[in-house]
Structures are given as structure tokens and as C-alpha cells.
Design a protein around this motif. Structure first.
Motif, PDB file in Angstrom:
ATOM      1  N   SER A 263      36.608   9.207  49.621  1.00 20.73           N
ATOM      2  CA  SER A 263      35.246   9.519  49.199  1.00 20.73           C
ATOM      3  C   SER A 263      34.620  10.508  50.176  1.00 20.73           C
ATOM      4  O   SER A 263      34.673  10.311  51.397  1.00 20.73           O
ATOM      5  CB  SER A 263      34.411   8.243  49.118  1.00 20.73           C
ATOM      6  N   PHE A 264      34.025  11.566  49.645  1.00 18.27           N
ATOM      7  CA  PHE A 264      33.428  12.587  50.505  1.00 18.27           C
ATOM      8  C   PHE A 264      32.256  12.027  51.292  1.00 18.27           C
ATOM      9  O   PHE A 264      32.033  12.415  52.438  1.00 18.27           O
ATOM     10  CB  PHE A 264      32.971  13.767  49.631  1.00 18.27           C
ATOM     11  N   ALA A 265      31.506  11.095  50.700  1.00 14.84           N
ATOM     12  CA  ALA A 265      30.350  10.526  51.384  1.00 14.84           C
ATOM     13  C   ALA A 265      30.754   9.602  52.515  1.00 14.84           C
ATOM     14  O   ALA A 265      29.944   9.314  53.397  1.00 14.84           O
ATOM     15  CB  ALA A 265      29.471   9.764  50.390  1.00 14.84           C
ATOM     16  N   ALA A 266      32.030   9.122  52.515  1.00 16.25           N
ATOM     17  CA  ALA A 266      32.473   8.181  53.545  1.00 16.25           C
ATOM     18  C   ALA A 266      33.220   8.867  54.676  1.00 16.25           C
ATOM     19  O   ALA A 266      33.824   8.189  55.515  1.00 16.25           O
ATOM     20  CB  ALA A 266      33.375   7.103  52.918  1.00 16.25           C
ATOM     21  N   LEU A 267      33.194  10.199  54.730  1.00 15.37           N
ATOM     22  CA  LEU A 267      33.938  10.934  55.762  1.00 15.37           C
ATOM     23  C   LEU A 267      33.079  11.307  56.961  1.00 15.37           C
ATOM     24  O   LEU A 267      33.547  12.029  57.835  1.00 15.37           O
ATOM     25  CB  LEU A 267      34.545  12.203  55.152  1.00 15.37           C
ATOM     26  N   GLY A 268      31.832  10.834  57.000  1.00 20.38           N
ATOM     27  CA  GLY A 268      30.961  11.175  58.122  1.00 20.38           C
ATOM     28  C   GLY A 268      30.438  12.592  58.064  1.00 20.38           C
ATOM     29  O   GLY A 268      30.203  13.210  59.107  1.00 20.38           O
TER      30      GLY A 268
END
Length: 579
Positions: A263-268
Motif C-alpha cells: 500500500s502506498f499510504a503505508a510506505l511512510g
């Protein structure tokens, strides 16, 4: 022919072949089962007749007679009636009873009574049961032969045999129903296979967006060439926000190791980048690690279907650094222009005195200018700032703001002794804060002024910038990036602070260094005072500024020289000659 059609035809042909093989196998298994059932039935009937006491006694009696029994005597005998009754009841082709010489004692054909059997009977007389398919006088049949033992107490050697047979037509009378069932199952399987092939075709075309394999191969090749050939970072997200593609440039700029499938939102990722992806807009001056990025997010649609987003990421670090240097040079150039103008005015005064014949006064005036030196920066308390570049930067802004009717000063409690080590970020943050403050002061009432505080806290630089403008109305939205920022009017009091990317970029640059930029005082009586950072120093109280006050802490930007340890003074030893 389209690839999807070829796939459907291939799947259908494969399904037909598999169903045909399965149908043949099931048919063979069914036939074998019918044969086995007929043989088992024949064997059980033969066993039942062979163990009948009357049959055993009559067969033993016929075997004991050395002569050949007559057909006329056998036609009305008990064995013939028994065999006929079993044949009528069980539907067998025949029930044959023979003695130990193979002479028929019972047979469906009365004319064959008293004659030898047509098949071998020696193995049965040896005491074995035989089940086989043989050709006899009545045709091919599934037959079972069972030895007939003598009555109890008269020995164990067989005295005859019982042979029971079923004709093939009776054995395979269930074969049409079996074939019909297999055909129905095969037809259902073929129908299901055809339906599955059509569904797979539709799913294939939906997943590939109607592209053929050749087109997909060309697309992959072109994609690899483009992604590896461009200098921009490219990130492709699906409709669920999962990373499906990320080239090497994007990984370096965003600091990602293996983002595919996550997930792009979970990559910091920076919140500003996530906001650009969510809104499908562009964001400039976004700080990510050591890079200042430009991010352009575009939503991808095909045939009205949302396929996700594509991010184009460009590294603007060098551009921002160059622009800040150019801004500094512009400020310095403006200061030099003001100084040149002031110096020209002094020359005009000297020339006017000479033209008026007042040479003595002209000499005194030039001598005074020689003692004063070059034109000084019109900044109060600027001598409290020890760094030469910061000194010149504030002075340049003071000359520029003076032309706009704003007096810029340094607070009387400022103190900065250490030189700057990181000049670019300090110039960017201070320049943006001062520009916003001057713009706010211009929109305010007289007297228009801006006060700058500079404080050294170890290796940290703490800045405060206060103005006499109308203050900040929207403190919650102050540091948020605006769509189309920097393109709107600059004369509204509600948008004096927070125009463009100045404040958001200043905060991101400061936070990248471990510091922050915050609002100390909004300057509005109806707004809450926000203090999210340190409160070192403040604006000079003598200036009585009533506008907004911003604070900034930039960590590790000062070069702190450790104090040199001096050796302690030692007293020389007293010699005897000194006494």
C-alpha cells in the motif's frame, strides 16, 4: 483470429478430448462391471443348485450307473424339471447338469439330454469352480461351472457339474441406460467447459483491456524503455492504492526499498504526496528526505473505468537551491542598487557645493563621507548578528523593504556569535518569513515595520519574525499547501500569510533538519495563539508590533567552535639563591 478466440477454441478442444477420454473409460468400466455382475450371478445360481440335496443324490446315482442314461428317461426326470424351473425364474440362458462323464442330465434342449457337454469339464471334476465366457451349443454366454459333490458320507470327489450361463443380450440390457447417462454427463461437462471458456475470455479481455498478447509484449517493452530512459520518477498505483510499478528513480527520491505490491499510504510517504495522490493534483516544493520534489498525480481511466493513478516525481532540489541563491543575489543586487542610489545622491551634493563655489564646505562634506565609509544598512541592532552572510541578507531585505515603506529592524535581545554552516536552508526559511512579514506590513496601518530576532542555541539557530500587519485569520490552514498556490492575488488581508509554497516549504525544510516553523502569535484578537515550538526570545517590545509573529528553529546550522583549553599557570620553584 483474436488471441482470446483462439484461447476459447483451444480450451473447448481440450475439454472435448478430456470428456471423450473420460466417457470411453467410464463406458469400458461399465461394461466390465456388467460382465462381472453376470458372472457373479451365474456362479451364485450354480452354487445354489449344486448344493441342493436332491441334485447331489440324483447326480451321484446317475454317475454310479455304468451305462449311459436314456434321453427319454431324463426328459421327465427331477433334474430336468428343476433346471427348467430355475431357468424360468432367473432368466438364465441355460442350466445344465452333467454327471462325472460329462453326460447331460438336464438341458434346455431336451434332444441334447444323454449327450456329452460341448465344453471341457475336466477342471470342474477336479474340484474347481470355473467362471468364463465360452462358445457352446447355445451360443456365447457368461457361464459358471460348479462341481456337484456326492451326498454326505459318500466321499468328497465330485460326481458331476452344474453349468449356468447368461446370454450377452441379457447381460448388457442395461448398457443403453449406461451409455445414455455417460452421454448426458459428457454433454453437461462440455457445456460447462464452453461456458467457463467464455467467462475466461471475458475476464481476460477485461483484465488486459482488450489488448492482445503481441500488444502486451510491445507495451511491456516500451514501458521498460521509457521508465529506464527518463530521469523522472514514475510510480503506478492501482485503484486500491497498491504500488504496481516503481522505477529506480522514484525509489531513490522517495527512499523506498521494495514497494511493489504494498500500500502506498503505508510506505511512510510524505503527507503532501499522499494528498496530491488523493486529490489528483500537482504539488511543488515537497520535502522528502534530502530532496525537494515536484509531484504530479494523474488519475488513469479507460472506458469509464478507474484504473488507479500515475505519479510523476521530479527532483527539484538543485532548482530550489539555485532559486534561493538567485533570490539572495537578487536581494544583494537590490541592496547594491539602493547603496548606489544613495552614493549618487552624496556625489550630487558634493557636486552642487562645488558648483556653488563652496569648495571648503564640499571638502568638509567629502571628508565626513570618507570617515563614515560606505553606505550602511538601515537596520537597527544589526551589529548583534555576527555572521556576515546573514548580516548582508537582513540588510538587503531591509533596503528592499524600505523602498516599500516598511522599516526592518533586529530585536535588541538578539545575539548570534557563531557563523552559519548551512547557508541555503537558512536563507530560504528566513527569506520566506521576512517576505511574508513585509507583505503583511504593507497591508497594515502606519507605522509599517518588521522585526527579526536571531538567537544562537548551541548549534541551533532560532529565528523570530514579527510584523505590524493585520495578522493571520486562518491559523489551522496556514501551513497547508493550496492548489494553484502562488497564482492568486496578493492584496487580500486574509491571504497575506501562507501564499504560494513559502510557509509550507519553510516548515518542511526546517523539519528536514530536525527543527520546525510555527506561529507564535496570530495578531488577531479572535484567534487562538499557537505555540508548537520553542519560545526563545521575541520581538522587541519597543516596536509595539501588533501583527503575526512566526518562530523557526533550524538545528545544527551553526558552526560552534569549541573553546580552546588553556594550560593552568604554574608557579616556578623557589631556588635557594632567591632566599
Amino acid at each position: 483470429m483474436r488471441f482470446a478466440t483462439r484461447v476459447v477454441l483451444l480450451q473447448t478442444a481440450t475439454a472435448v478430448a478430456v470428456v471423450a477420454v473420460c466417457a470411453v473409460v467410464f463406458l469400458l468400466l461399465g461394461i466390465q462391471q456388467l460382465r462381472t455382475e453376470a458372472e457373479t450371478s451365474a456362479l451364485n445360481i450354480a452354487r445354489t443348485i449344486a448344493v441342493d440335496p436332491q441334485v447331489r443324490a440324483d447326480v451321484a446315482e446317475a454317475s454310479a450307473d455304468p451305462g449311459t442314461p436314456q434321453a427319454a428317461d431324463l426328459r421327465d426326470g427331477e433334474l430336468q424339471r428343476l433346471a427348467g424351473a430355475v431357468t424360468a425364474r432367473t432368466g438364465t440362458l441355460f442350466v445344465v447338469i452333467a454327471d462325472d462323464h460329462g453326460i447331460r442330465l438336464a438341458h434346455p434342449d431336451a434332444d441334447a439330454l444323454g449327450q456329452p457337454v460341448s465344453t471341457d469339464y475336466r477342471e470342474v471334476l477336479a474340484g474347481k469352480e470355473v467362471v468364463t465366457w465360452e462358445q457352446g451349443t447355445l451360443g456365447v454366454s457368461a457361464r459358471a461351472k460348479v462341481p456337484v459333490l456326492p451326498p454326505d458320507g459318500e466321499g468328497t470327489a465330485p460326481v458331476g457339474e452344474v453349468s449356468v450361463g447368461f446370454e450377452p443380450s441379457s447381460v448388457f440390457n442395461q448398457l443403453p441406460a449406461l451409455i445414455g447417462g455417460i452421454a448426458a454427463a459428457a454433454g453437461a461437462a462440455l457445456l460447462l467447459a464452453a461456458l467457463s471458456a467464455l467467462l475466461l475470455r471475458r475476464r481476460w479481455e477485461r483484465l488486459t483491456l482488450g489488448l492482445q498478447p503481441e500488444e502486451l509484449v510491445a507495451l511491456v517493452q516500451n514501458q521498460a524503455a521509457v521508465l529506464d530512459g527518463v530521469g523522472d520518477g514514475v510510480v503506478a498505483l492501482d485503484a486500491d492504492g497498491m504500488v504496481r510499478l516503481c522505477n529506480e528513480t522514484a525509489r531513490e527520491l522517495l527512499g523506498l526499498a521494495d514497494p511493489e505490491g504494498k500500500s502506498f499510504a503505508a510506505l511512510g510517504i510524505s503527507p503532501a504526496i499522499l494528498a496530491a495522490v488523493h486529490d489528483g493534483t500537482a504539488g511543488d516544493g515537497i520535502v522528502s528526505g534530502d530532496h525537494v520534489l515536484y509531484v504530479d498525480a494523474q488519475t488513469v481511466r479507460r472506458d469509464g473505468r478507474d484504473l488507479g493513478s500515475v505519479l510523476i516525481i521530479r527532483d527539484r532540489t538543485d532548482v530550489v537551491a539555485l532559486s534561493e541563491r538567485l533570490e539572495t543575489v537578487r536581494a544583494m543586487t537590490s541592496a547594491l542598487r539602493v547603496q548606489r542610489h544613495e552614493f549618487a545622491n552624496r556625489l550630487h551634493v558634493a557636486a552642487g557645493l562645488l558648483d556653488a563655489g563652496r569648495g571648503l564646505e564640499a571638502r568638509e562634506f567629502l571628508g565626513e563621507q570618507l570617515q563614515r565609509g560606505p553606505v550602511d544598512y538601515p537596520v537597527e541592532n544589526i551589529d548583534l548578528i555576527g555572521d556576515a552572510l546573514l548580516h548582508a541578507l537582513i540588510g538587503a531585505h531591509a533596503l528592499e523593504s524600505g523602498e516599500r515603506g516598511v522599516r526592518l529592524s533586529v530585536t535588541s535581545d538578539s545575539l548570534l556569535l557563531s557563523p552559519l554552516g548551512d547557508v541555503e536552508d537558512v536563507a530560504a526559511v528566513l527569506g520566506n518569513l521576512v517576505d511574508n512579514a513585509v507583505r503583511a506590513a504593507v497591508a497594515g496601518l502606519e507605522p509599517r515595520s518588521v522585526s527579526v530576532g536571531c538567537y544562537g542555541d548551541g548549534a541551533d539557530l532560532v529565528l523570530t519574525v514579527a510584523d505590524s500587519g493585520p495578522g493571520v485569520a486562518d491559523t489551522d490552514d496556514l501551513f497547508r499547501r493550496r492548489e494553484g498556490a502562488g497564482t492568486g492575488p496578493r492584496d487580500g488581508t486574509d491571504r497575506i500569510h501562507g501564499l504560494g509554497v513559502g510557509l509550507p516549504l519553510s516548515r518542511e525544510l526546517a523539519r528536514r533538519l530536525g527543527g520546525d516553523v510555527w506561529l507564535i502569535e496570530s495578531g488577531r484578537p479572535d484567534a487562538d495563539t499557537t505555540d508548537s515550538g520553542d519560545s526563545h526570545g521575541g520581538p522587541d517590545a519597543d516596536h509595539a508590533l501588533s501583527g503575526a509573529v512566526f518562530g523557526a528553529r533550524l538545528r545544527d546550522v551553526l558552526v560552534v567552535t569549541p573553546p580552546v583549553a588553556t594550560p593552568p599557570e604554574t608557579t616556578p620553584p623557589i631556588k635557594d639563591s632567591d632566599l
